[in-house]
Design a protein around this motif. Structure first.
Motif, mmCIF file in Angstrom:
data_model
loop_
_atom_site.group_PDB
_atom_site.id
_atom_site.type_symbol
_atom_site.label_atom_id
_atom_site.label_comp_id
_atom_site.label_asym_id
_atom_site.label_seq_id
_atom_site.Cartn_x
_atom_site.Cartn_y
_atom_site.Cartn_z
ATOM 1 N N GLU A 1 176.491 144.153 16.547
ATOM 2 C CA GLU A 1 175.725 142.914 16.352
ATOM 3 C C GLU A 1 175.485 142.596 14.878
ATOM 4 O O GLU A 1 175.382 141.435 14.494
ATOM 5 N N LYS A 2 175.322 143.660 14.071
ATOM 6 C CA LYS A 2 174.994 143.411 12.652
ATOM 7 C C LYS A 2 175.935 144.146 11.705
ATOM 8 O O LYS A 2 175.493 144.951 10.882
ATOM 9 N N LYS B 1 172.797 152.679 21.291
ATOM 10 C CA LYS B 1 171.997 151.790 20.424
ATOM 11 C C LYS B 1 172.678 151.585 19.072
ATOM 12 O O LYS B 1 172.720 150.471 18.540
ATOM 13 N N THR B 2 173.190 152.686 18.522
ATOM 14 C CA THR B 2 173.796 152.614 17.184
ATOM 15 C C THR B 2 175.045 151.734 17.199
ATOM 16 O O THR B 2 175.200 150.860 16.346
ATOM 17 N N TRP B 3 175.908 151.954 18.191
ATOM 18 C CA TRP B 3 177.138 151.160 18.244
ATOM 19 C C TRP B 3 176.849 149.688 18.511
ATOM 20 O O TRP B 3 177.536 148.812 17.982
ATOM 21 N N LEU B 4 175.826 149.431 19.304
ATOM 22 C CA LEU B 4 175.469 148.020 19.547
ATOM 23 C C LEU B 4 174.977 147.364 18.270
ATOM 24 O O LEU B 4 175.239 146.197 18.007
ATOM 25 N N LYS B 5 174.246 148.163 17.478
ATOM 26 C CA LYS B 5 173.758 147.616 16.208
ATOM 27 C C LYS B 5 174.933 147.314 15.279
ATOM 28 O O LYS B 5 174.952 146.286 14.593
ATOM 29 N N VAL B 6 175.908 148.225 15.274
ATOM 30 C CA VAL B 6 177.111 147.999 14.449
ATOM 31 C C VAL B 6 177.822 146.724 14.918
ATOM 32 O O VAL B 6 178.259 145.913 14.105
ATOM 33 N N ALA C 1 167.524 155.975 14.357
ATOM 34 C CA ALA C 1 167.210 155.750 15.776
ATOM 35 C C ALA C 1 166.780 157.050 16.447
ATOM 36 O O ALA C 1 165.839 157.067 17.253
ATOM 37 N N LEU D 1 172.245 155.024 10.425
ATOM 38 C CA LEU D 1 171.676 154.212 11.514
ATOM 39 C C LEU D 1 171.279 155.100 12.686
ATOM 40 O O LEU D 1 170.176 154.987 13.243
ATOM 41 N N TYR E 1 176.379 146.474 6.724
ATOM 42 C CA TYR E 1 177.088 147.580 6.063
ATOM 43 C C TYR E 1 177.349 147.213 4.607
ATOM 44 O O TYR E 1 177.868 146.150 4.297
#
Lengths: 193, 196
Positions: B76-77, B69-74, B98, B94, B81
């Motif tokens: 996508e968004k 989840k965290t890497w996907l957030k990085v 989560a 992040l 940062y």
């Protein structure tokens, strides 16, 4: 290096040793990249789809406007007949209207004057002494008022005199602002002077 | 210079030399270009640190799930940062968010789980080797620490300074200091017999 420092280093070493044992699974990287790329392409697809939809919508709108514009310019003119009746004031009619207006004003003024004549201004209590050959009324101020038969009849026609009055009745005499009698009615209080 | 800041600095320098570019530069470039190889480089630089941190605070399945989840957030968004801080601090923030959400959902936040029980058998020590016995004891004692103490200790071991730990965990510096003191004291006390 103190014993405390040694302990600190030990904890760090132990932590780092533990960390080496539990590395991020390689499968996780593949999964993350696969999902990330999938999300990217789906976002691109939807973004592209949105752009196509907007372009198609705009094209459709322009087409509709163009078709309407073409129809407006090229369609056969349709003849329709409409009966037009014009009402206006000509010079002659104008004089007639002026005459009507003047008469109306005149009658209205007369009506207002008559209305003012009939408005009760003040009243006096009196006793009806005589009803034959004209009425005689004696007010509380000991004034004797004589009312002619013609005036009595006129007032009766205008319902300004009570029908049931008899000689000897106490009455109220209503006067207008000019002192003219505009009504004779039986006194409800039945009081005498 | 304190031991904490020395550790943090050495890890940063190590990170710079190992990857050629800093994580901050990589995330900046990735934000503007969206190049996959930059993201992969970031992942390679930080994934082990993040995974181990999450594993220490939860279990294998949760750690993997939160990592993903965290890497996907990085991915996508990345524009979220802030350039004022370290990328690793943002990444851990992040992930911690989560993780806390996940633990709250499953009502495991307050329970003091022994995640070691969930670890693979090849990680377990040999009874005959004192070094491995110590490592085994460390594992057990670390996972037995209260969540906040474990978290603070891990973050410090990952090279974060007190201020960064306070920011990541939304705590006061004094609270972080206290947690670290208790964590280390507890570990030392319980590992003493293995150390000798």
């Amino acid at each position: 290096m103190t014993k405390r420092d040694n302990d600190e280093i030990d904890l760090t070493s132990l932590y780092q040793a533990r960390k080496k044992q539990y590395k991020s699974p390689a499968a996780l990287k593949r999964k993350v990249l696969k999902e990330a790329m999938g999300a990217k392409y789906s976002t691109r697809f939807f973004s592209g789809f949105q752009q196509v939809a907007i372009a198609a919508g705009t094209l459709l709108l322009i087409s509709l406007v163009a078709i309407q514009y073409y129809d407006f310019n090229h369609s056969q003119p349709q003849l329709t007949y409409t009966l037009v009746e014009v009402h206006s004031i000509g010079e002659q009619e104008n004089n007639q209207y002026a005459e009507i207006s003047r008469k109306y004003d005149q009658h209205y003024q007369q009506f207002k004057q008559k209305q003012a004549l009939l408005v009760s201004h003040h009243s006096k209590s009196a006793v009806l002494n005589q009803m034959e050959g004209g009425w005689e009324l004696v007010t509380c101020d000991k004034e004797l008022l004589k009312v002619s038969d013609e005036l009595v009849n006129t007032l009766k026609e205008m319902d300004l005199i009570g029908d049931t009055l008899q000689a000897g009745d106490n009455v109220n005499i209503a006067f207008n602002r000019y002192g003219l009698i505009v009504g004779i009615h039986q006194s409800k209080l039945n009081k005498s002077c | 210079m304190t031991i904490d800041s020395t550790l943090s600095l050495s890890l940063n320098i190590k990170s710079m030399f190992s990857s050629g570019q800093t994580n901050e530069w990589l995330i900046g470039r990735f934000t503007s270009t969206g190049e996959r190889k930059l993201f992969e480089q970031l992942y390679d630089n930080c994934s082990n640190d993040l995974y181990h941190f999450l594993l220490t605070l939860s279990d294998h399945a949760t750690a993997k799930d939160i990592c993903q989840k965290t890497w996907l957030k990085v991915f996508e968004k990345p524009h979220l940062y802030s350039e004022s801080g370290r990328f690793l601090a943002w990444l851990f923030t992040l992930a911690r968010h989560a993780l806390i959400d996940e633990l709250r959902k499953s009502q495991r936040l307050d329970c003091n789980e022994k995640t070691l029980l969930d670890l693979p058998s090849e990680g377990l020590p040999n009874e005959d080797s004192p070094a491995l016995a110590l490592a085994d004891a460390f594992n057990q004692e670390l996972t037995a620490l209260p969540f906040e103490q474990r978290e603070a200790f891990c973050l410090q071991q990952e090279g974060f300074g007190l201020q960064e730990i306070a920011k990541i965990t939304y705590s006061k510096i004094e609270t972080v200091k206290s947690r670290l003191r208790y964590a280390k004291s507890s570990l030392r006390k319980n590992l003493e017999k293995y150390h000798d």
